[in-house]
Design a protein around this motif. Structure first.
Motif, PDB file in Angstrom:
ATOM      1  N   SER A 151      -9.567  30.489 -32.416  1.00  0.00           N
ATOM      2  CA  SER A 151     -10.742  31.361 -32.393  1.00  0.00           C
ATOM      3  C   SER A 151     -10.634  32.400 -31.288  1.00  0.00           C
ATOM      4  O   SER A 151     -10.916  33.583 -31.500  1.00  0.00           O
ATOM      5  CB  SER A 151     -12.018  30.537 -32.169  1.00  0.00           C
ATOM      6  OG  SER A 151     -12.262  29.663 -33.230  1.00  0.00           O
ATOM      7  N   TYR A 152     -10.228  31.953 -30.110  1.00  0.00           N
ATOM      8  CA  TYR A 152     -10.277  32.792 -28.907  1.00  0.00           C
ATOM      9  C   TYR A 152      -9.349  34.001 -28.989  1.00  0.00           C
ATOM     10  O   TYR A 152      -9.770  35.142 -28.745  1.00  0.00           O
ATOM     11  CB  TYR A 152      -9.909  31.934 -27.691  1.00  0.00           C
ATOM     12  CG  TYR A 152      -9.930  32.683 -26.379  1.00  0.00           C
ATOM     13  CD1 TYR A 152     -11.139  33.002 -25.761  1.00  0.00           C
ATOM     14  CD2 TYR A 152      -8.747  33.062 -25.757  1.00  0.00           C
ATOM     15  CE1 TYR A 152     -11.168  33.686 -24.555  1.00  0.00           C
ATOM     16  CE2 TYR A 152      -8.766  33.747 -24.546  1.00  0.00           C
ATOM     17  CZ  TYR A 152      -9.979  34.053 -23.950  1.00  0.00           C
ATOM     18  OH  TYR A 152      -9.998  34.735 -22.762  1.00  0.00           O
ATOM     19  N   ILE A 153      -8.093  33.787 -29.348  1.00  0.00           N
ATOM     20  CA  ILE A 153      -7.129  34.893 -29.331  1.00  0.00           C
ATOM     21  C   ILE A 153      -7.469  35.970 -30.365  1.00  0.00           C
ATOM     22  O   ILE A 153      -7.464  37.163 -30.027  1.00  0.00           O
ATOM     23  CB  ILE A 153      -5.693  34.361 -29.494  1.00  0.00           C
ATOM     24  CG1 ILE A 153      -5.287  33.595 -28.214  1.00  0.00           C
ATOM     25  CG2 ILE A 153      -4.716  35.497 -29.758  1.00  0.00           C
ATOM     26  CD1 ILE A 153      -3.904  33.033 -28.228  1.00  0.00           C
ATOM     27  N   PRO A 382     -17.405  32.687 -39.925  1.00  0.00           N
ATOM     28  CA  PRO A 382     -18.265  33.490 -39.056  1.00  0.00           C
ATOM     29  C   PRO A 382     -18.219  32.996 -37.603  1.00  0.00           C
ATOM     30  O   PRO A 382     -17.908  31.840 -37.339  1.00  0.00           O
ATOM     31  CB  PRO A 382     -19.656  33.290 -39.654  1.00  0.00           C
ATOM     32  CG  PRO A 382     -19.578  31.973 -40.360  1.00  0.00           C
ATOM     33  CD  PRO A 382     -18.178  31.875 -40.884  1.00  0.00           C
ATOM     34  N   THR A 383     -18.553  33.881 -36.675  1.00  0.00           N
ATOM     35  CA  THR A 383     -18.414  33.592 -35.245  1.00  0.00           C
ATOM     36  C   THR A 383     -19.179  32.348 -34.819  1.00  0.00           C
ATOM     37  O   THR A 383     -18.663  31.518 -34.076  1.00  0.00           O
ATOM     38  CB  THR A 383     -18.893  34.798 -34.415  1.00  0.00           C
ATOM     39  OG1 THR A 383     -18.129  35.941 -34.778  1.00  0.00           O
ATOM     40  CG2 THR A 383     -18.717  34.536 -32.932  1.00  0.00           C
ATOM     41  N   ALA A 384     -20.417  32.203 -35.290  1.00  0.00           N
ATOM     42  CA  ALA A 384     -21.261  31.092 -34.836  1.00  0.00           C
ATOM     43  C   ALA A 384     -20.717  29.732 -35.249  1.00  0.00           C
ATOM     44  O   ALA A 384     -20.987  28.728 -34.595  1.00  0.00           O
ATOM     45  CB  ALA A 384     -22.683  31.265 -35.376  1.00  0.00           C
ATOM     46  N   GLN A 385     -19.930  29.681 -36.345  1.00  0.00           N
ATOM     47  CA  GLN A 385     -19.346  28.420 -36.802  1.00  0.00           C
ATOM     48  C   GLN A 385     -17.824  28.449 -36.798  1.00  0.00           C
ATOM     49  O   GLN A 385     -17.181  27.538 -37.305  1.00  0.00           O
ATOM     50  CB  GLN A 385     -19.817  28.104 -38.231  1.00  0.00           C
ATOM     51  CG  GLN A 385     -21.306  27.821 -38.378  1.00  0.00           C
ATOM     52  CD  GLN A 385     -22.110  29.078 -38.596  1.00  0.00           C
ATOM     53  OE1 GLN A 385     -21.678  29.982 -39.303  1.00  0.00           O
ATOM     54  NE2 GLN A 385     -23.285  29.147 -38.000  1.00  0.00           N
ATOM     55  N   ARG A 386     -17.246  29.483 -36.201  1.00  0.00           N
ATOM     56  CA  ARG A 386     -15.806  29.701 -36.340  1.00  0.00           C
ATOM     57  C   ARG A 386     -14.977  28.552 -35.776  1.00  0.00           C
ATOM     58  O   ARG A 386     -14.079  28.027 -36.443  1.00  0.00           O
ATOM     59  CB  ARG A 386     -15.415  31.018 -35.660  1.00  0.00           C
ATOM     60  CG  ARG A 386     -13.918  31.338 -35.757  1.00  0.00           C
ATOM     61  CD  ARG A 386     -13.637  32.756 -35.331  1.00  0.00           C
ATOM     62  NE  ARG A 386     -14.234  33.700 -36.270  1.00  0.00           N
ATOM     63  CZ  ARG A 386     -15.000  34.733 -35.905  1.00  0.00           C
ATOM     64  NH1 ARG A 386     -15.252  34.949 -34.630  1.00  0.00           N
ATOM     65  NH2 ARG A 386     -15.507  35.521 -36.827  1.00  0.00           N
TER      66      ARG A 386
END
Length: 450
Positions: A151-153, A382-386
Motif C-alpha cells: 500500500s505504502y509505496i 480503495p484507500t480506506a480499505q486498501r
C-alpha cells in the motif's frame, strides 16, 4: 518579453500526483531497506533448508527431515493472511508507517531467537516445535509487512510511474534473496558441510537481527502516506496536490464491483506469479542439490546470477507497464510460465549451467508478474480499505499457492512424480490469466478515486 514563470509542480501525466519529492525518495529507500532485510531472512531459511533440516529435525530420515523443513516454511506462509488482516486494519486506522515499524521489530527478535535456538540433538522434538512457533510469528509479521509495503509505496509514487515504483516491492524480495544466496555461497565456500550443519547456518539470522537496527532507525524518519492522511483527517493535507480530472475508465469496473469479488480476483491474479516465484527462487537450488547431485557451491552461485537478472528486469517490466498497461505484462508472465515450466525443470541436472539457463529464464519471466502486483493491488482497492484488503488477498494467495510450492514439488519428487509437479504451476498461471482478464486495466488511475 516572454514570461519564464513555471508551475510550481508540473503534472506527471493524467493523474493527480506530481513528480516525486526528496522526502518521497528517502521514504522509499527506508521502506525498501527493511523489506530487503525481511526477505533476506525469509530466503535464508530456504537457502539453508538442508542444514536446518539436519539441525532441527530427526536426521535419521533425510527426506522426511527436508520435507518437515519445507513444511515449516509453508506454515509460516499460512499465517500470513492473519497477519495481513490484523496489521492491515491497524495500517488503515493508524497509518502505514506504524505497521512497518512494528514488523521490523518482530522480525529482528525472531531472527535472534532462531540464531540461538538449541538443536534436535540437544532438546529433541522441542527444537522442531520451537522452530515452528518462531516461523509462525515471523509469518504473522510478514503478512503485515507485505500488506503495508504494497500500500505504502504505490501511495507515495508518482502516478505515471507507479508501475516502476511498485516494482520496488518485488525488488526487495529478489534483493533479499540475492543477499541470502550470496551469503550462503560465501559461507559454504569458507565452511565445510559438517560446519554448516553444526553452526554455520545460524550466521545469516544473527546478521539479520543486527542489521534490523539500522532499518528501524531509517523507518523512524519515513513520511506517512498522504493518501492515508487525507482519509485520516477531515481537512486535506496542505501538501496534497489539487485533484485533477482524469479519464474515468481505468478504475470504474473495480469500483462498482463488490469488494469480495475484487479480493477473489486478486487472489487468482497473484496465484500463478507466486507459485512460479517460490519454485524458481526457493526450491530449485535445493532440488538441484538434493536430487540431481549438483554441488552446493554451483547451485548457490547460479541462483545468485539468475536472481540478479530478475532484479534488473523488475523495474524494466514496471516501466513497460506504465507505457502499455498492466494487463499485457501480466499476460507475458502467465503465458510464459505456463509454456516453459515443465521444459525448464526438465533441463536441470547435476551440471550448474543447466540450472543457470533454467532459473535465469524462469526468474525473468516471473519478474514480469511480480513487478506489477503492488501497483495493480493498490489500484483495485480503495484507500480506506486498501491495506487490509491487500493483506487478505495477497497473503492468502501467497500462503496457499506460493509458500506451499516448495513442499508440493518436494512431495511429488519424493514419490517419483516429478513430471506431475509442473502442472501445478501451469494451472495457477491459467488462473492468473483468467483473473487478470476480468480485472480492469488500471494504468494511470488516481488512487484517491479508487
Amino acid at each position: 518579453m516572454t514570461s519564464t514563470t513555471k508551475p510550481t509542480s508540473p503534472p506527471d501525466t493524467e493523474s493527480g500526483k506530481d513528480a516525486a519529492s526528496t522526502t518521497d525518495i528517502k521514504s522509499l529507500g527506508a521502506s525498501l531497506t527493511g523489506q530487503i532485510l525481511e526477505w533476506y531472512e525469509w530466503s535464508s531459511y530456504a537457502v539453508f533448508a538442508p542444514f536446518i533440516a539436519t539441525a532441527m529435525f530427526n536426521k535419521g530420515d533425510s527426506t522426511s527431515a527436508l520435507l518437515a523443513t519445507f513444511g515449516v516454511f509453508a506454515v509460516g506462509f499460512l499465517v500470513r493472511p492473519l497477519g495481513g488482516i490484523v496489521f492491515g486494519r491497524v495500517a488503515d486506522k493508524r497509518g502505514r508507517k506504524s505497521v512497518l515499524m512494528m514488523t521490523i521489530i518482530m522480525m529482528a527478535i525472531a531472527s535472534a531467537i532462531i540464531g540461538f535456538m538449541p538443536t534436535y540433538d540437544q532438546i529433541g522434538i522441542w527444537a522442531s516445535v520451537g522452530l515452528l512457533v518462531i516461523r509462525i510469528l515471523q509469518g504473522f509479521a510478514h503478512g503485515g509487512e507485505s500488506a503495508a509495503a504494497n500500500s505504502y509505496i504505490p501511495e507515495i509514487a508518482p502516478n505515471a510511474h507507479r508501475g516502476k515504483w511498485g516494482s520496488m516491492v518485488y525488488v526487495s524480495i529478489f534483493g533479499g534473496s540475492v543477499i541470502a544466496y550470496v551469503l550462503g555461497g560465501l559461507i559454504s565456500l569458507v565452511l565445510n558441510d559438517e560446519q554448516l550443519a553444526s553452526w554455520g547456518w545460524r550466521i545469516p539470522f544473527f546478521l539479520c537481527a543486527l542489521s534490523a537496527c539500522v532499518a528501524l532507525y531509517l523507518r523512524r524518519h519515513m513520511k506517512e502516506s498522504d493518501h492515508f492522511k487525507e482519509i485520516d483527517s477531515s481537512e486535506p493535507s496542505v501538501d496534497t496536490p489539487a485533484r485533477k480530472e482524469r479519464p474515468a475508465i481505468p478504475q470504474s469496473a473495480s469500483a462498482t464491483r463488490p469488494a469480495w469479488i475484487n479480493i477473489l480476483l486478486v487472489i487468482g491474479m497473484v496465484s500463478g506469479v507466486t507459485s512460479a516465484h517460490y519454485t524458481w527462487t526457493s526450491y530449485v537450488s535445493s532440488y538441484a542439490i538434493s536430487h540431481e547431485g549438483m554441488t552446493t557451491q554451483g547451485a548457490y552461485w547460479v541462483t545468485v546470477v539468475a536472481q540478479v537478472a530478475g532484479l534488473i528486469a523488475l523495474p524494466l517490466w514496471g516501466s513497460l507497464s506504465d507505457k502499455i498497461g498492466r494487463k499485457p505484462v501480466i499476460y507475458i508472465c502467465a503465458v510464459g510460465m505456463a509454456v516453459l515450466q515443465i521444459p525448464l525443470m526438465a533441463l536441470i541436472d547435476s551440471r550448474p549451467w543447466t540450472l543457470l539457463i533454467a532459473s535465469t529464464v524462469g526468474v525473468i519471466i516471473v519478474a514480469a508478474g511480480g513487478a506489477l502486483l503492488s501497483s495493480i493491488m493498490s489500484e483495485v482497492f480503495p484507500t480506506a480499505q486498501r491495506t487490509h484488503s491487500i493483506g487478505l488477498a495477497y497473503s492468502l494467495s501467497v500462503a496457499v499457492f506460493g509458500g506451499t510450492a516448495p513442499y508440493i514439488y518436494q512431495w511429488f519428487v519424493a514419490h517419483d512424480l516429478a513430471w506431475a509437479s509442473g502442472f501445478y504451476v501451469i494451472a495457477l498461471c491459467v488462473l492468473t490469466m483468467i483473473s487478470m482478464y476480468i480485472l480492469p486495466e488500471t494504468k494511470g488511475v488516481d488512487l484517491r478515486d479508487v
